[in-house]
Motif scaffolding. Structure first.
Motif, short mmCIF file in Angstrom:
data_model
loop_
_atom_site.label_atom_id
_atom_site.label_comp_id
_atom_site.label_asym_id
_atom_site.label_seq_id
_atom_site.Cartn_x
_atom_site.Cartn_y
_atom_site.Cartn_z
N TYR A 156 0.84 -1.20 0.00
CA TYR A 156 0.00 0.00 0.00
C TYR A 156 0.87 1.25 0.00
N ASP A 157 0.39 2.28 -0.64
CA ASP A 157 1.06 3.57 -0.63
C ASP A 157 0.74 4.25 0.69
N LEU A 158 1.74 4.40 1.54
CA LEU A 158 1.53 4.97 2.87
C LEU A 158 1.89 6.45 2.95
N PRO A 192 -15.08 15.87 -3.27
CA PRO A 192 -14.42 15.42 -2.05
C PRO A 192 -13.00 14.90 -2.31
N VAL A 193 -12.22 14.83 -1.24
CA VAL A 193 -10.92 14.17 -1.30
C VAL A 193 -11.21 12.67 -1.31
N LEU A 194 -10.78 11.98 -2.37
CA LEU A 194 -11.03 10.54 -2.48
C LEU A 194 -9.93 9.77 -1.76
N VAL A 195 -10.36 8.81 -0.94
CA VAL A 195 -9.44 7.99 -0.16
C VAL A 195 -9.64 6.54 -0.59
N LYS A 196 -8.64 5.96 -1.28
CA LYS A 196 -8.75 4.57 -1.71
C LYS A 196 -8.59 3.63 -0.52
#
Length: 111
Positions: free
Chosen positions: A35-37, A51-55
Motif C-alpha cells: 500500500y502507498d503509505l 471530495p478528497v477521495l481515499v482509496k
C-alpha cells in the motif's frame, strides 16, 4: 494461503499468514510496500461536490486531517466509511469520500 509449518517446527508469519496479511508480507520480502503509505497530496479543500477521495480495500479507513492548507490545525483522525455519502473534518470542514476498491465478500463471517 500459507503452507503451514513443517512437521517438528513452529510456523512463522510467512508459513501461516493468509489473505491481505500474506500479500503484505510477500511484498515486503520483495522490498516493496503493498500500500502507498505516503500522505495524500491535497491541492484544494474537499467539498461535497468534489471530495478528497481515499482509496481503501476495507469498508472503513482512518485518515488524519491536518487542515487546508496543510498543517493549519492539529491532526484530527476520522473514519471514512464506504456506507457514508461523505465524511467531514469537524475542525476545517474538509470533505472525504471512500473510494472502495476491495471485495464486497472479504471479511464476512469472522465475528
Amino acid at each position: 494461503v500459507g503452507s503451514g509449518a513443517k512437521p517438528g517446527t513452529i510456523a512463522d508469519d510467512i508459513d501461516q499468514a493468509t489473505g491481505i496479511e500474506r500479500a503484505e508480507l510477500l511484498a515486503k520480502l520483495e522490498g516493496k510496500e503493498l500500500y502507498d503509505l505516503s500522505p495524500l497530496k491535497i491541492t484544494a479543500l474537499g467539498t461535497k461536490k468534489n471530495p478528497v477521495l481515499v482509496k481503501s480495500t476495507d469498508p472503513v479507513r482512518f485518515v488524519g486531517c491536518t487542515g487546508f492548507p496543510v498543517d493549519s490545525h492539529e491532526t484530527i483522525w476520522l473514519g471514512v466509511d464506504k456506507h457514508h455519502e461523505f465524511d467531514r473534518c469537524p475542525e476545517c470542514g474538509q470533505v472525504f469520500k471512500l473510494d472502495f476498491i476491495g471485495s464486497e465478500n472479504e471479511g464476512h463471517g469472522h465475528h
